[in-house]
Write a protein that holds these residues in place. Structure first.
Motif, mmCIF file in Angstrom:
data_model
loop_
_atom_site.group_PDB
_atom_site.id
_atom_site.type_symbol
_atom_site.label_atom_id
_atom_site.label_comp_id
_atom_site.label_asym_id
_atom_site.label_seq_id
_atom_site.Cartn_x
_atom_site.Cartn_y
_atom_site.Cartn_z
ATOM 1 N N GLN A 120 0.842 -1.195 0.000
ATOM 2 C CA GLN A 120 0.000 0.000 0.000
ATOM 3 C C GLN A 120 0.880 1.249 0.000
ATOM 4 O O GLN A 120 1.791 1.353 0.837
ATOM 5 C CB GLN A 120 -0.897 0.009 1.255
ATOM 6 C CG GLN A 120 -2.266 0.551 1.000
ATOM 7 C CD GLN A 120 -3.285 -0.014 1.983
ATOM 8 O OE1 GLN A 120 -2.931 -0.498 3.042
ATOM 9 N NE2 GLN A 120 -4.547 0.038 1.625
ATOM 10 N N ASP A 121 0.608 2.147 -0.924
ATOM 11 C CA ASP A 121 1.345 3.416 -0.981
ATOM 12 C C ASP A 121 2.852 3.231 -0.959
ATOM 13 O O ASP A 121 3.569 3.939 -0.259
ATOM 14 C CB ASP A 121 0.929 4.324 0.200
ATOM 15 C CG ASP A 121 -0.569 4.602 0.197
ATOM 16 O OD1 ASP A 121 -1.129 4.703 -0.915
ATOM 17 O OD2 ASP A 121 -1.164 4.687 1.277
ATOM 18 N N GLY A 122 3.326 2.236 -1.706
ATOM 19 C CA GLY A 122 4.767 2.039 -1.825
ATOM 20 C C GLY A 122 5.414 1.375 -0.633
ATOM 21 O O GLY A 122 6.624 1.294 -0.532
ATOM 22 N N LEU A 123 4.579 0.903 0.293
ATOM 23 C CA LEU A 123 5.106 0.230 1.483
ATOM 24 C C LEU A 123 4.394 -1.105 1.662
ATOM 25 O O LEU A 123 3.240 -1.265 1.258
ATOM 26 C CB LEU A 123 4.851 1.076 2.731
ATOM 27 C CG LEU A 123 5.730 2.313 2.894
ATOM 28 C CD1 LEU A 123 5.147 3.221 3.967
ATOM 29 C CD2 LEU A 123 7.155 1.914 3.264
ATOM 30 N N LEU A 124 5.075 -2.044 2.292
ATOM 31 C CA LEU A 124 4.417 -3.288 2.662
ATOM 32 C C LEU A 124 4.050 -3.172 4.129
ATOM 33 O O LEU A 124 4.855 -2.698 4.924
ATOM 34 C CB LEU A 124 5.374 -4.471 2.508
ATOM 35 C CG LEU A 124 5.399 -5.233 1.206
ATOM 36 C CD1 LEU A 124 6.238 -6.476 1.384
ATOM 37 C CD2 LEU A 124 4.020 -5.616 0.726
ATOM 38 N N GLU A 125 2.845 -3.601 4.472
ATOM 39 C CA GLU A 125 2.497 -3.639 5.890
ATOM 40 C C GLU A 125 3.477 -4.563 6.566
ATOM 41 O O GLU A 125 3.552 -5.752 6.233
ATOM 42 C CB GLU A 125 1.070 -4.178 6.059
ATOM 43 C CG GLU A 125 0.051 -3.091 6.148
ATOM 44 C CD GLU A 125 -1.351 -3.640 6.350
ATOM 45 O OE1 GLU A 125 -1.489 -4.749 6.900
ATOM 46 O OE2 GLU A 125 -2.287 -2.948 5.940
ATOM 47 N N THR A 126 4.236 -4.024 7.481
ATOM 48 C CA THR A 126 5.323 -4.820 8.053
ATOM 49 C C THR A 126 4.810 -5.912 8.975
ATOM 50 O O THR A 126 5.415 -6.957 9.085
ATOM 51 C CB THR A 126 6.316 -3.920 8.826
ATOM 52 O OG1 THR A 126 5.559 -3.058 9.639
ATOM 53 C CG2 THR A 126 7.185 -3.126 7.883
ATOM 54 N N ASN A 127 3.683 -5.648 9.638
ATOM 55 C CA ASN A 127 3.141 -6.715 10.485
ATOM 56 C C ASN A 127 2.256 -7.607 9.615
ATOM 57 O O ASN A 127 1.064 -7.683 9.794
ATOM 58 C CB ASN A 127 2.350 -6.154 11.667
ATOM 59 C CG ASN A 127 1.221 -5.264 11.216
ATOM 60 O OD1 ASN A 127 1.230 -4.784 10.089
ATOM 61 N ND2 ASN A 127 0.253 -5.054 12.085
ATOM 62 N N GLY A 128 2.895 -8.280 8.625
ATOM 63 C CA GLY A 128 2.174 -9.133 7.682
ATOM 64 C C GLY A 128 1.138 -9.984 8.403
ATOM 65 O O GLY A 128 1.440 -10.645 9.391
#
Ligand code: ADP
Ligand code: MG
Length: 246
Positions: A232-240
């Motif tokens: 999302q918005d060039g980032l991966l949700e880090t807490n997959g």
């Protein structure tokens, strides 16, 4: 640095603070803005996000088909994005298998010839001819594994979409990779056929301890993964989101 499939390294494949932009008419289009991802070995890892969110861009970086502007890609604990070309070629040809939405089969070759193609590329012609009986046996075993042995002599034009994707999966497995990168593997298939391909991939991960990175825009496909990361918005949700505990 070949990873064995039995290896359960937590660090089979990682992206660390990866940035990537494209340039269009001198305008910079940022796509990845500090992506971190840590692929879990022996599991199906989904990277999910809407179209245009940068999933394929990230996959190309993970496959060393392209290089990040900054940040690092690590395979089995070693940096791979800036490795010499020969190392990156060996990584792509031996350590990983790649499948795409549109199969990328060679139209003039039969299913089994397509499956054999990586063996012809990965070694000298002399070695290929010397080992061709073994290679053919392995290709037949791979076609059998994906349920396509009865179509071995068919060309892509004579196969359905699902059959073509099965052939592409058999081809990707030919070199016994520890990791499979799949970019929208069900994206061009009807729901039912897509589900059968998904089932095949999940089965391969369970039975062969294969690590799978599966890119999809479809939440209902991603829900079948063991681990799910959202782009999302060039980032991966880090807490997959962990769909199914490891
Ligand atoms: P996804 O696979 O999630 O649909 P992509 O990684 O293909 O997304 O693309 C992310 C964004 O980068 C999109 O806005 C796309 O238009 C742009 N993009 C992708 N490849 C290129 C390229 N080679 N040149 C310029 N822009 C690109
Ligand atoms: Mg894409």
């Amino acid at each position: 640095m070949k990873a064995t499939k039995k290896m359960n390294s937590e660090f089979v494949l990682r992206a660390c603070n990866v940035y990537k932009s494209y340039h269009k008419d001198k305008i910079e289009v940022p796509v990845l803005r500090g992506v971190d991802v840590d692929i879990t070995a022996g599991k199906v890892n989904a990277l999910v996000g809407r179209s245009g969110s940068g999933k394929s861009t990230l996959m190309h970086l993970l496959a060393t088909l392209d290089q990040p502007d900054s940040g690092e890609i690590h395979f089995c604990g070693k940096r791979i994005d800036n490795a010499p070309r020969a190392k990156r070629d060996a990584y792509r040809n031996q350590d990983i298998g790649i499948i795409f939405q549109f199969y990328h089969l060679l139209p003039e070759l039969s299913a089994i010839e397509n499956v054999l193609a990586p063996m012809m590329i990965g070694q000298s012609l002399w070695n290929y001819f010397r080992n061709r009986k073994d290679a053919k046996r392995r290709a037949e075993a791979m076609l059998d594994r994906v349920g396509l042995l009865h179509r071995a002599t068919h060309r892509p034009a004579e196969m359905s979409g699902g059959e073509m994707q099965r052939a592409a999966i058999a081809r990707a497995l030919m070199t016994d990779p520890s990791l499979l990168l799949a970019d929208e593997p069900t994206g061009n298939l009807d729901t039912e056929t897509g589900e059968s391909i998904l089932e095949l991939l999940v089965g391969l991960s369970r039975d062969e301890n294969l690590t799978i990175v599966m890119i999809t825009h479809d939440d209902s496909i991603a829900d079948n993964a063991d681990v799910c990361y959202r782009m999302q918005d060039g980032l991966l949700e880090t807490n997959g989101k962990v769909v199914r505990a490891a």
